[in-house]
Scaffold this motif. Structure first.
Motif, PDB file in Angstrom:
ATOM      1  N   MET A   1       0.847  -1.181   0.000  1.00 12.86           N
ATOM      2  CA  MET A   1       0.000   0.000   0.000  1.00 12.86           C
ATOM      3  C   MET A   1       0.891   1.243   0.000  1.00 12.86           C
ATOM      4  O   MET A   1       1.884   1.314   0.702  1.00 12.86           O
ATOM      5  CB  MET A   1      -0.904  -0.027   1.237  1.00 12.86           C
ATOM      6  N   ALA A   2       0.512   2.183  -0.815  1.00  3.77           N
ATOM      7  CA  ALA A   2       1.307   3.407  -0.932  1.00  3.77           C
ATOM      8  C   ALA A   2       1.150   4.273   0.312  1.00  3.77           C
ATOM      9  O   ALA A   2       0.089   4.321   0.921  1.00  3.77           O
ATOM     10  CB  ALA A   2       0.877   4.184  -2.166  1.00  3.77           C
ATOM     11  N   ALA A   3       2.198   4.946   0.660  1.00  2.00           N
ATOM     12  CA  ALA A   3       2.166   5.865   1.799  1.00  2.00           C
ATOM     13  C   ALA A   3       1.282   7.057   1.460  1.00  2.00           C
ATOM     14  O   ALA A   3       1.083   7.395   0.285  1.00  2.00           O
ATOM     15  CB  ALA A   3       3.576   6.313   2.139  1.00  2.00           C
ATOM     16  N   ILE A   4       0.750   7.691   2.473  1.00  2.00           N
ATOM     17  CA  ILE A   4      -0.153   8.825   2.261  1.00  2.00           C
ATOM     18  C   ILE A   4       0.543   9.941   1.500  1.00  2.00           C
ATOM     19  O   ILE A   4      -0.081  10.617   0.669  1.00  2.00           O
ATOM     20  CB  ILE A   4      -0.755   9.323   3.607  1.00  2.00           C
ATOM     21  N   ILE A   8      -0.966  11.582  -1.958  1.00  2.00           N
ATOM     22  CA  ILE A   8      -1.233  13.017  -2.108  1.00  2.00           C
ATOM     23  C   ILE A   8      -0.468  13.575  -3.302  1.00  2.00           C
ATOM     24  O   ILE A   8      -1.004  14.348  -4.094  1.00  2.00           O
ATOM     25  CB  ILE A   8      -0.914  13.767  -0.800  1.00  2.00           C
ATOM     26  N   GLN A   9       0.781  13.176  -3.479  1.00  2.00           N
ATOM     27  CA  GLN A   9       1.565  13.640  -4.622  1.00  2.00           C
ATOM     28  C   GLN A   9       0.974  13.148  -5.947  1.00  2.00           C
ATOM     29  O   GLN A   9       1.124  13.804  -6.973  1.00  2.00           O
ATOM     30  CB  GLN A   9       3.025  13.216  -4.493  1.00  2.00           C
ATOM     31  N   ALA A  10       0.277  12.002  -5.921  1.00  2.00           N
ATOM     32  CA  ALA A  10      -0.331  11.457  -7.139  1.00  2.00           C
ATOM     33  C   ALA A  10      -1.538  12.276  -7.606  1.00  2.00           C
ATOM     34  O   ALA A  10      -1.993  12.090  -8.736  1.00  2.00           O
ATOM     35  CB  ALA A  10      -0.742  10.009  -6.910  1.00  2.00           C
ATOM     36  N   THR A  11      -2.043  13.183  -6.780  1.00  2.00           N
ATOM     37  CA  THR A  11      -3.177  14.019  -7.195  1.00  2.00           C
ATOM     38  C   THR A  11      -2.735  15.195  -8.058  1.00  2.00           C
ATOM     39  O   THR A  11      -3.577  15.867  -8.641  1.00  2.00           O
ATOM     40  CB  THR A  11      -3.952  14.556  -5.975  1.00  2.00           C
ATOM     41  N   LYS A  12      -1.431  15.435  -8.151  1.00  2.00           N
ATOM     42  CA  LYS A  12      -0.919  16.529  -8.984  1.00  2.00           C
ATOM     43  C   LYS A  12      -1.300  16.291 -10.438  1.00  2.00           C
ATOM     44  O   LYS A  12      -1.392  15.145 -10.889  1.00  2.00           O
ATOM     45  CB  LYS A  12       0.607  16.592  -8.933  1.00  2.00           C
ATOM     46  N   PHE A  13      -1.494  17.374 -11.170  1.00  2.00           N
ATOM     47  CA  PHE A  13      -1.685  17.254 -12.603  1.00  2.00           C
ATOM     48  C   PHE A  13      -1.282  18.541 -13.301  1.00  2.00           C
ATOM     49  O   PHE A  13      -1.212  19.603 -12.698  1.00  2.00           O
ATOM     50  CB  PHE A  13      -3.120  16.867 -12.978  1.00  2.00           C
ATOM     51  N   ILE A  14      -1.006  18.418 -14.590  1.00  2.00           N
ATOM     52  CA  ILE A  14      -0.767  19.553 -15.479  1.00  2.00           C
ATOM     53  C   ILE A  14      -1.670  19.332 -16.684  1.00  2.00           C
ATOM     54  O   ILE A  14      -1.622  18.278 -17.312  1.00  2.00           O
ATOM     55  CB  ILE A  14       0.703  19.634 -15.935  1.00  2.00           C
ATOM     56  N   GLN A  89       0.727  22.011   2.272  1.00  2.00           N
ATOM     57  CA  GLN A  89       0.940  21.391   3.582  1.00  2.00           C
ATOM     58  C   GLN A  89      -0.310  20.619   4.008  1.00  2.00           C
ATOM     59  O   GLN A  89      -1.426  20.986   3.649  1.00  2.00           O
ATOM     60  CB  GLN A  89       1.263  22.453   4.617  1.00  2.00           C
ATOM     61  N   TYR A  90      -0.095  19.583   4.824  1.00  2.00           N
ATOM     62  CA  TYR A  90      -1.217  18.786   5.314  1.00  2.00           C
ATOM     63  C   TYR A  90      -0.826  18.084   6.603  1.00  2.00           C
ATOM     64  O   TYR A  90       0.349  17.862   6.883  1.00  2.00           O
ATOM     65  CB  TYR A  90      -1.661  17.756   4.266  1.00  2.00           C
ATOM     66  N   PHE A  91      -1.856  17.771   7.381  1.00  2.00           N
ATOM     67  CA  PHE A  91      -1.668  17.024   8.622  1.00  2.00           C
ATOM     68  C   PHE A  91      -1.890  15.543   8.358  1.00  2.00           C
ATOM     69  O   PHE A  91      -2.740  15.175   7.542  1.00  2.00           O
ATOM     70  CB  PHE A  91      -2.680  17.461   9.696  1.00  2.00           C
ATOM     71  N   THR A  92      -1.133  14.712   9.061  1.00  2.00           N
ATOM     72  CA  THR A  92      -1.349  13.270   9.005  1.00  2.00           C
ATOM     73  C   THR A  92      -1.677  12.767  10.406  1.00  2.00           C
ATOM     74  O   THR A  92      -1.366  13.424  11.401  1.00  2.00           O
ATOM     75  CB  THR A  92      -0.110  12.516   8.482  1.00  2.00           C
ATOM     76  N   SER A  93      -2.300  11.608  10.456  1.00  2.00           N
ATOM     77  CA  SER A  93      -2.604  10.979  11.740  1.00  2.00           C
ATOM     78  C   SER A  93      -2.340   9.485  11.616  1.00  2.00           C
ATOM     79  O   SER A  93      -2.285   8.951  10.506  1.00  2.00           O
ATOM     80  CB  SER A  93      -4.062  11.227  12.128  1.00  2.00           C
ATOM     81  N   GLN A  94      -2.153   8.854  12.753  1.00  2.00           N
ATOM     82  CA  GLN A  94      -1.912   7.416  12.772  1.00  2.00           C
ATOM     83  C   GLN A  94      -2.463   6.846  14.069  1.00  2.00           C
ATOM     84  O   GLN A  94      -2.264   7.411  15.143  1.00  2.00           O
ATOM     85  CB  GLN A  94      -0.415   7.129  12.657  1.00  2.00           C
ATOM     86  N   ALA A  95      -3.165   5.747  13.944  1.00  2.00           N
ATOM     87  CA  ALA A  95      -3.716   5.082  15.133  1.00  2.00           C
ATOM     88  C   ALA A  95      -2.578   4.550  16.002  1.00  2.00           C
ATOM     89  O   ALA A  95      -1.526   4.155  15.497  1.00  2.00           O
ATOM     90  CB  ALA A  95      -4.630   3.935  14.715  1.00  2.00           C
ATOM     91  N   THR A  96      -2.797   4.573  17.309  1.00  2.00           N
ATOM     92  CA  THR A  96      -1.802   4.039  18.236  1.00  2.00           C
ATOM     93  C   THR A  96      -2.474   3.112  19.240  1.00  2.00           C
ATOM     94  O   THR A  96      -3.663   3.236  19.533  1.00  2.00           O
ATOM     95  CB  THR A  96      -1.081   5.155  19.023  1.00  2.00           C
ATOM     96  N   LEU A  98      -1.313   1.812  23.059  1.00  2.00           N
ATOM     97  CA  LEU A  98      -0.310   1.946  24.109  1.00  2.00           C
ATOM     98  C   LEU A  98       0.891   2.755  23.606  1.00  2.00           C
ATOM     99  O   LEU A  98       2.036   2.379  23.796  1.00  2.00           O
ATOM    100  CB  LEU A  98       0.145   0.585  24.631  1.00  2.00           C
ATOM    101  N   PHE A  99       0.596   3.834  22.914  1.00  2.00           N
ATOM    102  CA  PHE A  99       1.579   4.753  22.348  1.00  2.00           C
ATOM    103  C   PHE A  99       2.454   4.147  21.259  1.00  2.00           C
ATOM    104  O   PHE A  99       3.470   4.710  20.889  1.00  2.00           O
ATOM    105  CB  PHE A  99       2.453   5.366  23.451  1.00  2.00           C
ATOM    106  N   ILE A 100       2.066   2.988  20.738  1.00  2.00           N
ATOM    107  CA  ILE A 100       2.801   2.345  19.652  1.00  2.00           C
ATOM    108  C   ILE A 100       2.002   2.549  18.367  1.00  2.00           C
ATOM    109  O   ILE A 100       0.815   2.205  18.322  1.00  2.00           O
ATOM    110  CB  ILE A 100       3.001   0.838  19.927  1.00  2.00           C
ATOM    111  N   PRO A 101       2.601   3.131  17.323  1.00  2.00           N
ATOM    112  CA  PRO A 101       1.872   3.338  16.065  1.00  2.00           C
ATOM    113  C   PRO A 101       1.380   2.023  15.470  1.00  2.00           C
ATOM    114  O   PRO A 101       2.113   1.035  15.420  1.00  2.00           O
ATOM    115  CB  PRO A 101       2.902   3.978  15.141  1.00  2.00           C
ATOM    116  N   VAL A 102       0.121   2.024  15.066  1.00  2.00           N
ATOM    117  CA  VAL A 102      -0.508   0.837  14.485  1.00  2.00           C
ATOM    118  C   VAL A 102      -1.145   1.246  13.157  1.00  2.00           C
ATOM    119  O   VAL A 102      -1.910   2.194  13.109  1.00  2.00           O
ATOM    120  CB  VAL A 102      -1.596   0.272  15.423  1.00  2.00           C
ATOM    121  N   GLY A 103      -0.832   0.541  12.116  1.00  2.00           N
ATOM    122  CA  GLY A 103      -1.446   0.819  10.822  1.00  2.00           C
ATOM    123  C   GLY A 103      -0.784   1.972  10.102  1.00  2.00           C
ATOM    124  O   GLY A 103       0.119   2.625  10.612  1.00  2.00           O
TER     125      GLY A 103
END
Length: 125
Positions: A1-4, A8-14, A89-96, A98-103
């Protein structure tokens, strides 16, 4: 799976088009309305006449989670115009757990940006 970031960069167009700046702005407003929904709104922030249009994705009506813009330029003979979508610019989030990133990381602004990009690209083609 591609990273976020890659998604987001794939939405660019000319796109090369014969439409005027005002027609492109109207297409952007229609795309912003189509991409908005629920808690997320796409709003036009700033317009630099015949140069660029800045947008932001607002979550809950007040929190800016992403910014992006349409950049407009005309050729020297003024027969065609070039429109470029540039993510900002954009914000990202990640589920955690016990303070360990998941997903994978996610961005609340990605889905509206993707809808906006697809809608504008289709209307300018």
């Amino acid at each position: 799976m591609a990273a976020i970031d890659d998604k987001i960069q794939a939405t660019k167009f000319i796109v090369q088009t014969h439409k005027s700046f005002d027609q492109i702005r109207a297409a952007g407003l229609a795309a912003a309305a189509a991409a908005s929904g629920g808690l997320t709104k796409v709003v036009e922030n700033q317009v630099d006449t015949d140069a660029s249009i800045q947008y932001s994705v607002k979550r809950g009506g007040f929190l800016d989670v992403m910014s992006f813009g349409l950049v407009f330029s005309t050729t020297s003979d003024e027969s065609t115009n070039t429109v470029l979508l540039v993510p900002g610019q954009y914000f990202t989030s990640q589920a955690t757990f016990l303070f360990i990133p998941v997903g994978p990381k996610a961005s609340a602004g990605y889905a509206p940006l993707k809808k906006f990009s697809d809608h504008v690209r289709a209307s300018l083609s």
